[in-house]
Design a protein around this motif. Structure first.
Motif: not given
Length: 269
Positions: A93-99, A101-121
């Motif tokens: 259900a997550i769009p491929t591209e979306f805004n 908090l006013g920042i244009h981003t993508s599903k790929h970027t959102l998943i990988m950023l979340t994943f990077s924080l999990l890796i650090v933890a």
């Protein structure tokens, strides 16, 4: 690059066999940056690979009777339902591209950023030196004495399901402390029960992708074969190589990978 990817999964399996966890969290970066999968494919494939390798580890603990069936049922049901819903309904259900908090981003970027924080933890949990904990040595009546009650344990199961479903990682570094401190299992039973939960969560989560995401079974099974070979080799070497020395070193390596993913998805796009 494909050959390098297979070697990486052999090493990931080896690490799992040697230190009992942590290695599977590197599966997604390998699939994305070396084997050219997109983030959604990588998290789905990672669930399958993590599920199979954890299942092999869980069977060994099951034979020794080092799995708490009661804790498994109470904790796993909530996480199983959650991870399946995440993969079947939320991720598609997550769009491929979306805004955001006013920042244009993508599903790929959102998943990988979340994943990077999990890796650090995860890396920090491996690097940090733990003092001897008397709680793990105590003789509890296991699940019956959980101080926060069953609703709290179910809530923790849901949280693990959300994390596993979103980023495709097993989450053993979260599940084991939960089982020790909140469900009050001893350390060996916590490890065995955790492997069962990870295997169930991952494989059920993967089924949530069937029908919504094309699966290259030849590619997936070939990767899984290398990871399984690695965990079998690692299990044989586990008694000969001190895990306590390997774990911090691998933690630092994992931390560098997490920082790389974070920089790659934010600065060096």
């Amino acid at each position: 690059m494909t050959i390098i990817g297979y070697i990486c999964f052999l090493i990931i399996g080896l690490i799992l066999g040697l230190i009992g966890g942590g290695g599977s969290i590197l599966g997604v970066p390998v699939l994305v940056y070396i084997m050219s999968c997109n983030a959604e494919e990588a998290t789905a494939y990672s669930l399958f690979i993590v599920g199979l390798t954890s299942l092999i580890g869980a069977i060994a603990y099951l034979k020794k009777g080092e799995i708490s069936a009661e804790a498994l049922i109470q904790f796993a049901i909530a996480s199983l339902v959650t991870v399946f819903c995440m993969r079947r309904f939320v991720i598609p259900a997550i769009p491929t591209e979306f805004n955001l908090l006013g920042i244009h981003t993508s599903k790929h970027t959102l998943i990988m950023l979340t994943f990077s924080l999990l890796i650090v933890a995860s890396a920090m949990s491996m690097i940090r030196k733990r003092k001897q904990n008397r709680v793990t040595q105590a003789k509890w009546d296991e699940f019956a004495k959980t101080p926060f009650g069953l609703p709290f344990v179910i809530l923790l199961g849901i949280c693990v399901g959300v994390i596993t479903g979103f980023v495709g990682a097993g989450g053993g570094f979260i599940i084991v402390p939960v089982l020790i401190f909140f469900v009050r299992l001893n350390f060996k039973k916590a490890i065995g029960t955790s492997l069962c939960i990870i295997a169930l969560n991952s494989l059920i989560g993967f089924t949530g992708n069937l029908g919504t995401l094309p699966v290259d079974w030849t590619f997936l099974l070939s990767i899984s074969t290398f990871a399984i070979a690695g965990i079998l080799i690692g299990s044989q070497l586990a008694g000969k190589i001190p895990a306590q020395k390997l774990k911090p070193a691998f933690g630092w390596f994992t931390l560098m990978v997490g920082v790389f993913v974070l920089l790659k998805e934010t600065i060096f796009v």
